[in-house]
Design a protein around this motif. Structure first.
Motif, mmCIF file in Angstrom:
data_model
loop_
_atom_site.group_PDB
_atom_site.id
_atom_site.type_symbol
_atom_site.label_atom_id
_atom_site.label_comp_id
_atom_site.label_asym_id
_atom_site.label_seq_id
_atom_site.Cartn_x
_atom_site.Cartn_y
_atom_site.Cartn_z
ATOM 1 N N TYR A 52 17.626 1.757 0.344
ATOM 2 C CA TYR A 52 17.961 2.342 1.633
ATOM 3 C C TYR A 52 17.708 3.894 1.386
ATOM 4 N N PHE A 53 18.520 4.669 0.347
ATOM 5 C CA PHE A 53 18.843 5.943 0.572
ATOM 6 C C PHE A 53 17.409 6.346 -0.015
ATOM 7 N N ALA A 74 0.651 -1.150 -0.012
ATOM 8 C CA ALA A 74 0.205 0.065 0.077
ATOM 9 C C ALA A 74 0.805 1.449 0.144
ATOM 10 N N SER A 75 2.142 1.393 -0.328
ATOM 11 C CA SER A 75 3.033 2.312 -0.515
ATOM 12 C C SER A 75 3.678 2.299 -1.734
ATOM 13 N N THR A 76 4.197 3.258 -2.162
ATOM 14 C CA THR A 76 5.291 3.596 -3.334
ATOM 15 C C THR A 76 6.175 2.598 -3.195
ATOM 16 N N VAL A 77 6.861 2.123 -2.146
ATOM 17 C CA VAL A 77 7.949 1.561 -2.159
ATOM 18 C C VAL A 77 7.792 0.031 -1.787
ATOM 19 N N ALA A 78 6.529 -0.354 -1.439
ATOM 20 C CA ALA A 78 6.292 -1.614 -1.018
ATOM 21 C C ALA A 78 6.560 -2.739 -1.789
ATOM 22 N N ARG A 79 6.411 -2.382 -3.464
ATOM 23 C CA ARG A 79 6.634 -3.514 -4.425
ATOM 24 C C ARG A 79 8.015 -3.559 -4.541
ATOM 25 N N ASP A 80 8.938 -2.622 -4.382
ATOM 26 C CA ASP A 80 10.322 -2.695 -4.669
ATOM 27 C C ASP A 80 11.032 -3.255 -3.496
ATOM 28 N N VAL A 81 10.293 -2.867 -2.293
ATOM 29 C CA VAL A 81 11.078 -4.054 -1.060
ATOM 30 C C VAL A 81 10.706 -5.468 -1.198
ATOM 31 N N ASP A 82 9.610 -5.693 -1.662
ATOM 32 C CA ASP A 82 9.180 -7.084 -1.817
ATOM 33 C C ASP A 82 9.974 -7.738 -2.975
ATOM 34 N N PHE A 111 23.742 -5.935 -2.209
ATOM 35 C CA PHE A 111 24.197 -4.752 -1.420
ATOM 36 C C PHE A 111 23.649 -3.543 -2.143
ATOM 37 N N PHE A 112 24.060 -3.577 -3.521
ATOM 38 C CA PHE A 112 23.837 -2.257 -3.982
ATOM 39 C C PHE A 112 22.291 -1.776 -4.289
#
Ligand code: CUA
Length: 333
Positions: free
Chosen positions: A89-90, A12-20, A82-83
């Motif tokens: 993270y940034f 439900a957020s803009t980063v949720a898909r990227d984190v997953d 890592f990258f």
């Protein structure tokens, strides 16, 4: 069969898909490593088993090439994590411009949210959809941690300093929020609900919710109550720095350092004024540690921030302050 059984919370957020995606990649790589290593162990255990009492290793050196392969290939595969992780993270550590500020206080065992317009809520947070929300957080006692599973956002909440995180919700709805740092007996009860609303509904909610003056106007009151204005004034007689254009600016200190005046700088200058003395001023300010509670510190910070927006005389109190914001210090330089 698996109805109601979900491994992952909503995205439900803009980063949720990227984190997953990163998470799935890590599961895939580490899963593959487990399969390869375990298969090799089994295969070698059978293939090179001891066949008789006189069966001893010959002492032959293996080829070095194969060692290089199993060192270098995994190195590059794991550096991808890592990258990729650093990039994410940034991104998640830098609130974008125009974010909506919400001040958060954690204590045993509840969450308090304060909106800049004066609305406050306990164990509940209302935010608009499609707008970055920046949380400025502190604890009144021990370490807590603010976690929104559906937003994939988590940040520790510490005593004596602010920590900052942000999210942008992409879907209206109601989601969990948790404390994810063990903080005593009722830690598991330190939970709440975040309600993501359509912008117009959110405006309606804001209009119905202010119980006190805006944060900055409450901060202005505290500023006068504690007589801060006797030293912090405009003009040459001022014994303390003028705070008008302070927030987000670069400050040159007596000891030659340069710092950016962010929320933590303002907070430290109130609770431990000797820590950073601005060039050209004397270390005469007394500490206010222990005299101000977390809510008042946040109000004062909001007041000093509002001075920047208005050029220094009156705090912003119009609803415009809810929709415009100066962003983070880093981005303004
Ligand atoms: Cu607060 Cu756990």
């Amino acid at each position: 069969m698996f109805e109601g059984f979900r491994l992952f919370p909503d995205q439900a957020s803009t980063v949720a898909r990227d984190v997953d995606l990163l998470y799935f990649f890590m599961i895939a790589v580490t899963g593959a490593a487990v399969v390869v290593v375990c298969s090799a162990i089994l295969y070698f255990a059978v293939r090179y088993r001891r066949r008789s009492d006189s069966d001893w290793p010959t002492g032959e050196e293996p080829h070095h090439a194969i060692e290089y392969v199993w060192i270098i290939v995994p190195f590059f595969v794991f550096m991808v994590m890592f990258f990729w992780g650093a990039k994410l993270y940034f991104h998640t550590s830098r609130p974008p411009d125009g974010a909506l500020d919400v001040y958060v206080t954690g204590r045993q065992w509840m969450w308090k949210f304060q909106h800049v317009g004066g609305q406050s809520e306990i164990n509940a947070l209302h935010v608009p959809v499609g707008r970055p929300v920046r949380l400025i957080m502190a604890s009144e006692d021990v370490i807590h941690s603010m976690y929104f599973p559906a937003f994939r956002t988590k940040m520790d909440v510490l005593p004596n300093r602010f920590t900052v995180t942000w999210f942008e919700a992409t879907r209206a709805g109601r989601y969990h929020l948790f404390c994810t740092e063990y903080c005593g007996t009722l830690h598991s009860g330190m939970i709440g609900e975040v309600t993501v609303m359509e912008p117009d509904e959110y405006q309606k909610w804001l209009a119905g919710g202010a119980t006190e003056g805006s944060l900055s106007s409450e901060g202005k009151k505290a500023f006068e109550t504690y007589a801060c204005n006797t030293c912090h004034m405009t003009g040459n007689q001022a014994r303390g720095p003028d705070l008008a254009a302070l927030f987000g600016s670069r400050r040159s200190l007596r000891d030659g350092r340069t710092v950016v005046a962010d929320e933590n700088y303002i907070r430290e200058s109130i609770t431990n004024p000797q820590a950073k003395i601005v060039a050209g001023y004397e270390p005469i300010m007394p500490t206010f540690q222990g005299q101000l509670n977390e809510a008042q510190l946040m109000q004062l910070v909001a007041y000093v921030k509002s001075l920047r927006a208005t050029g220094g005389t009156e705090p912003v109190e119009s609803p415009a302050s809810l929709t415009t914001n100066a962003g983070t210090p880093e981005q303004r330089q």
